[in-house]
Structures are given as C-alpha cells and as structure tokens.
Enzyme design. Structure first.
Site, mmCIF file in Angstrom:
data_model
loop_
_atom_site.group_PDB
_atom_site.id
_atom_site.type_symbol
_atom_site.label_atom_id
_atom_site.label_comp_id
_atom_site.label_asym_id
_atom_site.label_seq_id
_atom_site.Cartn_x
_atom_site.Cartn_y
_atom_site.Cartn_z
ATOM 1 N N CYS A 120 44.728 37.195 33.017
ATOM 2 C CA CYS A 120 44.242 38.679 33.411
ATOM 3 C C CYS A 120 45.484 39.174 34.198
ATOM 4 C CB CYS A 120 44.022 38.217 34.884
ATOM 5 S SG CYS A 120 43.479 40.029 35.729
ATOM 6 N N CYS A 122 46.378 41.297 36.318
ATOM 7 C CA CYS A 122 46.622 42.181 37.319
ATOM 8 C C CYS A 122 48.243 41.311 38.018
ATOM 9 C CB CYS A 122 45.518 42.165 38.591
ATOM 10 S SG CYS A 122 45.745 40.410 39.057
ATOM 11 N N CYS A 130 43.886 44.503 37.283
ATOM 12 C CA CYS A 130 43.610 43.333 35.754
ATOM 13 C C CYS A 130 43.373 44.546 34.730
ATOM 14 C CB CYS A 130 42.162 43.003 36.403
ATOM 15 S SG CYS A 130 42.325 42.527 38.294
ATOM 16 N N LYS A 195 31.784 37.264 39.735
ATOM 17 C CA LYS A 195 33.220 37.356 40.358
ATOM 18 C C LYS A 195 33.166 39.060 41.304
ATOM 19 C CE LYS A 195 38.480 37.915 40.785
ATOM 20 N NZ LYS A 195 39.684 37.808 39.743
ATOM 21 N N ARG A 217 39.220 47.164 43.883
ATOM 22 C CA ARG A 217 38.778 46.277 42.476
ATOM 23 C C ARG A 217 36.936 47.070 42.006
ATOM 24 N NH1 ARG A 217 43.731 44.444 41.301
ATOM 25 N NH2 ARG A 217 44.369 42.457 41.962
ATOM 26 N N GLU A 233 25.307 39.421 34.415
ATOM 27 C CA GLU A 233 25.822 38.912 34.073
ATOM 28 C C GLU A 233 26.745 37.528 33.375
ATOM 29 O OE1 GLU A 233 29.382 40.697 33.740
ATOM 30 O OE2 GLU A 233 29.723 41.998 34.860
ATOM 31 N N LYS A 248 32.467 32.988 42.217
ATOM 32 C CA LYS A 248 33.784 33.211 42.939
ATOM 33 C C LYS A 248 33.982 34.375 43.852
ATOM 34 C CE LYS A 248 38.706 34.314 42.435
ATOM 35 N NZ LYS A 248 39.679 34.964 41.250
ATOM 36 N N SER A 274 41.068 31.280 47.866
ATOM 37 C CA SER A 274 42.409 31.649 48.793
ATOM 38 C C SER A 274 42.112 31.889 50.580
ATOM 39 C CB SER A 274 43.437 32.943 48.351
ATOM 40 O OG SER A 274 42.811 33.912 48.759
HETATM 41 C C1 PBG Z 1 43.282 38.222 39.513
HETATM 42 C C2 PBG Z 1 42.472 36.646 40.005
HETATM 43 C C3 PBG Z 1 42.749 36.809 41.494
HETATM 44 C C4 PBG Z 1 42.279 35.844 42.242
HETATM 45 C C5 PBG Z 1 41.786 34.896 40.909
HETATM 46 N N1 PBG Z 1 41.818 35.438 39.882
HETATM 47 C C6 PBG Z 1 42.283 38.275 42.846
HETATM 48 C C7 PBG Z 1 41.637 39.449 42.061
HETATM 49 O O1 PBG Z 1 41.304 39.554 42.021
HETATM 50 O O2 PBG Z 1 42.016 40.378 42.949
HETATM 51 C C8 PBG Z 1 41.661 35.590 42.976
HETATM 52 C C9 PBG Z 1 41.599 33.876 43.337
HETATM 53 C C10 PBG Z 1 41.432 33.287 45.391
HETATM 54 O O3 PBG Z 1 41.782 33.915 46.350
HETATM 55 O O4 PBG Z 1 41.647 32.093 45.076
HETATM 56 N N2 PBG Z 1 42.462 38.652 38.631
#
Ligand code: PBG
Length: 327
Positions: A120, A122, A130, A195, A217, A233, A248, A274
């Site tokens: 990615c 970002c 991203c 996602k 995003r 998707e 996710k 997270s």
């Molecule tokens: C970036 C990315 C993100 C996460 C994984 N890859 C953050 C986002 O898309 O803003 C999030 C993972 C997490 O919150 O543990 N592309």
C-alpha cells in the site's frame, strides 16, 4: 413435545463431554501476527493506542519473532514506516527500506516462517492516502503501476505472500501480472478483497503514521452499510487471481465473513483490526473485562463465523495462552 425428552444440557454436563461436542477449535496455527517495522537499530517505540504493540527495528523484530516461532505461530504480516515520505510514496519500493530489509532478515533467520507484506502507499505518501493524488483525486490506474513496484520489491526480498490493502480497482490482476512477468509466479496474493471504510483503523494510523491529511478513504474502501457489494469485490478479486481473501475489520463484519465463506472455497482471512484490539485492551486495563477469556472467545468466534486464519495484534499473547492450554 421436545421437553422433557430433549435436554441439551446433557451434553454440557462435564468438561470432557463439552470438549467432545465442541464444533470449532482455535489453534495457534490459525494466527498471523502483524508488525510495524522501522529503520535503524535497537528501536522499540510503544504505540499509545495499542498497549503492548511497538514499532520495531529489524534487530528487535527478529527477537520478537523468535518467541512466536517457538510457540508455533506460522506467519507474520509486515507494515513499514519509511524514513521519508513523498508525493508518490517512493519509499515503498526502496530495497533498503524497512520492509524488504525485514523480509530478508526474517527469511534468513527463520526459513520456515511465512512472511506476508502489506502492499500500500498510505504509510509512504505525504498525504497519507493509499493511492497517488492528482488534483485532489486518488488516481486508480497510476497507483496500480506503483503498487506493482512495491510487490516486486517485496518479492525480490523473499516475501511469500503479498497483501495489497489499498483498495484500488484491478490491483490483484495488476500485481499478479507484474509478479508473473518477473518470475515470481510462486508468490501468493492475499487480497484485502473486502475492506471497509472503518473507524476501527484509528489506532493503526497512529502505529503506521498513515492518517489521511485531507478527506477520508470512502472513495476507495467499502461503505459499512453494504453487504452485496462485498460479494462483488470477492468475485472480481478471484477472477483477477487472488489466492486468499480477506474481510476487514472482523468483529462488526462477521456476517460478511460468513457470506464470503459460503460463496467461495478460497482460504479466508479475517483481520481483527487495531480498534478491536484497543477496545479489549482498554476494558481489560480497567478491570472491566477478563482479558484472556475475552480475547480467546473473540478469536474463536471469528473462526466460528467462517475465517480460516486471523490477523490479530493479540497473536503473541493468544499463542502463549493456547500453548499453555495444550500442555
Ligand atoms: C492501510 C491499512 C490500514 C490498515 C491496514 N492497512 C489502515 C487504513 O486503511 O486506514 C488497518 C489495520 C488495523 O486497523 O489494524 N492501507
């Protein structure tokens, strides 16, 4: 009349019986542990919103992974923090960058370990998006070319699986073509097929320093309201050559995990993100939840919903608990 003939409690009478009729099992081999890698040496910087999680330099990463290996945890997922950011995110395909360096070091030290890398922009772009931005818009097709450079850089370093998390259209096909074109046909693609544009990524953006500086995003990640779109998707990513699929976040989207499981025979990964981690940690710190039970129940339930594998920041602790339970 089912009752009194039917008494489901008969099968809950003892631990031994409950164990015999248990439908789902959480194993240490189901877990994938994420890491945030930085340049330099002997760096270990705590992430305030993710207690227990640190940004690590490669030497410290090797130490942490040693314990995971002993516990039988099979795979890691690497995110990188570059020394510098620019408009294109060129640090992402720097061979001297933290992720390729970490991949090489891990594969040298632990040849059996499955190394997965996040692909990615970002964490590498100045504005934290991203994809590449031009005239305030995220440019899909231009981004695909850059993602291909990242994937090739990680493959050259020895990555087993690359995991694109950018949510550009057509990225799985573009990455498959790029990898195959350079002789990396054995490198697998774990697609973040589904996602969502989620508030639960908040703590991660602190860990990976990748919060978008303008907007959000929602022009590339899925709308949390949509379930059918997730299935669209999935179909596209499978057509483009995804080897594994991901949903996710995990917990607020277990219905999606179940739907993807039923729609595809492809291995399915759920990302216990997270924010999900931070919620449990915060409640446990206050003594409001019993951490071990809450974590193991959460992970078990993600499996019951249909995930084969779980990416989780609880991986190391969960592996310790599971390891102890097995003895
Ligand atoms: C970036 C990315 C993100 C996460 C994984 N890859 C953050 C986002 O898309 O803003 C999030 C993972 C997490 O919150 O543990 N592309």
């Amino acid at each position: 009349m089912p009752y009194p003939q039917e008494r489901p409690r008969r099968l809950r009478r003892s631990a031994a019986i409950r164990r015999m009729v248990r439908e789902t099992e959480l194993r240490v081999t189901d877990l994938i542990c994420p890491f945030f890698v930085v340049g330099g040496r002997n760096i270990k910087t705590a992430v305030p919103a993710m207690p227990g999680i640190c940004q690590l330099s490669v030497d410290n990463l090797l130490q942490e992974v040693k314990e995971l290996q002993v516990l039988g945890l099979p795979a890691v997922l690497l995110f990188g923090l570059p020394g510098r950011k620019d408009a294109l995110g060129s640090g992402a395909w720097d061979r001297e960058g933290p992720v390729p360096q970490a991949v090489q070091a891990l594969k040298d030290a632990y040849p059996e370990l499955v190394v997965i890398t996040d692909v990615c922009l970002c964490g590498y772009t100045e504005n934290g998006h991203c994809g590449v931005t031009q005239k305030g818009q995220i440019q899909n097709d231009l981004t695909l070319e850059l993602l291909a450079k990242i994937a090739l850089c990680h493959a050259a370093a020895g990555a087993d699986i690359i995991a694109p998390s950018d949510m550009m259209d057509g990225r799985v096909g573009a990455l498959r073509a790029a990898l195959d074109g350079e002789g990396y046909s054995e490198v697998a693609i774990l697609s973040y097929a589904v996602k969502y544009a989620s508030a639960f990524y908040g703590p991660f953006r602190q860990a990976a320093d990748c919060a978008p500086s303008f907007g959000d995003r929602t022009t590339y990640q899925l709308d949390p309201a949509n379930g059918r779109e997730a299935m669209r998707e999935v179909v596209l990513d499978l057509q483009e050559g995804a080897d594994l699929l991901m949903v996710k976040p995990a917990l607020p989207y277990l219905d999606i995990v179940r739907r993807v499981r039923e729609a595809s025979s492809c291995p399915l990964v759920a990302y216990n993100v997270s924010g999900e981690y931070a919620m449990l940690k915060a409640a446990a710190e206050r003594g409001w939840l019993e951490e071990r039970r809450a974590v193991l129940e959460t992970l078990l339930c993600i499996k019951r919903a249909g995930a084969d594998l779980i990416i989780t920041y609880h991986a190391l602790e969960a592996a310790r608990w599971l390891w102890a339970e097995e003895r």
